[in-house]
Design an enzyme around this catalytic site. Structure first.
Site, PDB file in Angstrom:
ATOM      1  CB  THR A   1      49.574  35.717  37.908  1.00  0.00           C
ATOM      2  OG1 THR A   1      48.831  36.550  36.386  1.00  0.00           O
ATOM      3  CG2 THR A   1      50.826  35.292  37.876  1.00  0.00           C
TER       4      THR A   1
ATOM      5  CG  ASN B   1      55.009  43.748  38.691  1.00  0.00           C
ATOM      6  OD1 ASN B   1      54.911  43.027  38.340  1.00  0.00           O
ATOM      7  ND2 ASN B   1      53.765  43.681  40.023  1.00  0.00           N
TER       8      ASN B   1
ATOM      9  NE  ARG C   1      44.826  50.028  42.127  1.00  0.00           N
ATOM     10  CZ  ARG C   1      43.168  49.966  40.875  1.00  0.00           C
ATOM     11  NH1 ARG C   1      42.899  50.968  40.671  1.00  0.00           N
ATOM     12  NH2 ARG C   1      43.298  48.591  39.824  1.00  0.00           N
ATOM     13  NE  ARG C   2      44.123  42.889  44.561  1.00  0.00           N
ATOM     14  CZ  ARG C   2      44.759  41.778  43.950  1.00  0.00           C
ATOM     15  NH1 ARG C   2      43.717  40.817  43.822  1.00  0.00           N
ATOM     16  NH2 ARG C   2      45.936  40.913  43.356  1.00  0.00           N
TER      17      ARG C   2
ATOM     18  CE1 TYR D   1      49.938  44.050  28.779  1.00  0.00           C
ATOM     19  CE2 TYR D   1      49.819  42.030  27.738  1.00  0.00           C
ATOM     20  CZ  TYR D   1      50.029  42.566  28.580  1.00  0.00           C
ATOM     21  OH  TYR D   1      50.914  41.688  29.541  1.00  0.00           O
TER      22      TYR D   1
ATOM     23  CG  PHE E   1      47.528  39.126  33.219  1.00  0.00           C
ATOM     24  CD1 PHE E   1      47.591  40.334  33.410  1.00  0.00           C
ATOM     25  CD2 PHE E   1      47.334  38.909  32.089  1.00  0.00           C
ATOM     26  CE1 PHE E   1      48.617  41.534  32.554  1.00  0.00           C
ATOM     27  CE2 PHE E   1      47.536  39.882  30.656  1.00  0.00           C
ATOM     28  CZ  PHE E   1      48.321  41.390  31.317  1.00  0.00           C
TER      29      PHE E   1
ATOM     30  CG  ASP F   1      45.641  54.347  41.964  1.00  0.00           C
ATOM     31  OD1 ASP F   1      46.193  54.437  40.821  1.00  0.00           O
ATOM     32  OD2 ASP F   1      44.241  54.920  41.848  1.00  0.00           O
TER      33      ASP F   1
ATOM     34  CB  SER G   1      54.353  41.213  27.798  1.00  0.00           C
ATOM     35  OG  SER G   1      54.103  40.549  27.708  1.00  0.00           O
TER      36      SER G   1
END
Length: 267
Positions: free
Chosen positions: A188, A87, A38-39, A153, A190, A60, A140
């Site tokens: 990161t 990712n 998105r960036r 999460y 994150f 998005d 994760s």
């Protein structure tokens, strides 16, 4: 350039962290990469460095129609998609469930679960037509080892793990591979997103801790991808050598958020 080298790899969340380094790892091998995030300003860094090997697109992933438009509008040189690296993901807040925001939970689910499903569904159609390719999902270790504050999460990453295995089962009579990479604690952006820009809390996660780097995760993704087509890595779990399996921490209240002590170890 080999035929495989002309095929494209989609990397979502490619503007920072794991995604940025994963894209760079593939590009360093001469692979064509479709870098999605998105960036746009961070994506342009990849384009400036790797030129025609990379196609950048602002998407998005929570909007399936946007994904469909993005895939339909790909330049001809990037239309032959061979691999999808799901990712893009995030976490918001670090308190126990009773202190969390339902809006934060919804954003986590929309991104980590729905976004992954939307992209997978769209790309799987393309891979199925060719009966080849690879879907690599970033999970994760939080999916396996609970910790205070993990709640939604961690549950979203448990979904990623289970979906990956079940998708592989559905594709067992095809030549499409499915893998889940499950990293441990990694440094990161994150944590900065998780703490909504609070650098003190974000940096506190890494004090006196061993952690993986984004480059470590990128190397693992590329290794799984580069194995012979007859080999499927179902789940690859990795942590830093100094990380334990204990994910608990002593709770410290600050601004209504449970902040971790220095011994915290999370993914």
């Amino acid at each position: 350039m080999s035929d495989l080298g002309r095929k494209s790899i989609i990397v979502t969340g490619a503007s920072s962290g794991f995604g940025y380094q994963i894209a760079r790892r593939f590009l360093s091998e001469g692979k064509r990469v479709i870098a999605v995030a998105r960036r746009e300003e961070r994506l342009k860094e990849l384009a400036n460095e790797f030129g025609d090997l990379v196609h950048i697109d602002v998407v998005d992933i929570r909007d399936m129609s946007a994904i469909e438009r993005h895939l339909d509008d790909l330049p001809e040189d990037f239309k032959d998609i061979h691999c999808l690296v799901n990712n893009a993901g995030l976490s918001l807040g670090f308190g126990p469930a009773q202190l969390n925001s339902i809006d934060d939970w919804k954003t986590i689910v929309d991104t980590n679960i729905n976004g992954l499903l939307y992209y997978t569904h769209c790309v799987l159609k393309l891979l199925s037509e060719k009966n080849s390719g690879h879907i690599i999902n970033i999970g994760s270790i939080a999916a396996y080892y609970p910790y205070i504050g993990g709640n939604v999460y961690a549950a979203s990453k448990a979904f990623v793990n289970s979906f990956s295995l079940n998708l592989k089962s559905d594709l067992s009579n095809t030549k499409i591979r499915v893998s889940c990479i499950a990293p441990g604690m990694s440094k990161t952006e994150f944590a900065l997103v998780r703490f909504k820009g609070d650098e003190v809390l974000a940096n506190g996660l890494y004090e006196e801790c061993d952690y993986l780097l984004a480059e470590d995760v990128a190397e693992s993704v590329y290794w799984v991808y580069s194995l012979p087509p007859s080999v499927n890595v179902n789940v690859l779990e990795l942590i830093s050598t100094g990380q334990s399996f204990s994910l608990g921490f002593n709770e410290k209240k600050k601004s209504g958020v449970a902040a971790p002590e220095s011994e915290i170890s999370i993914a």
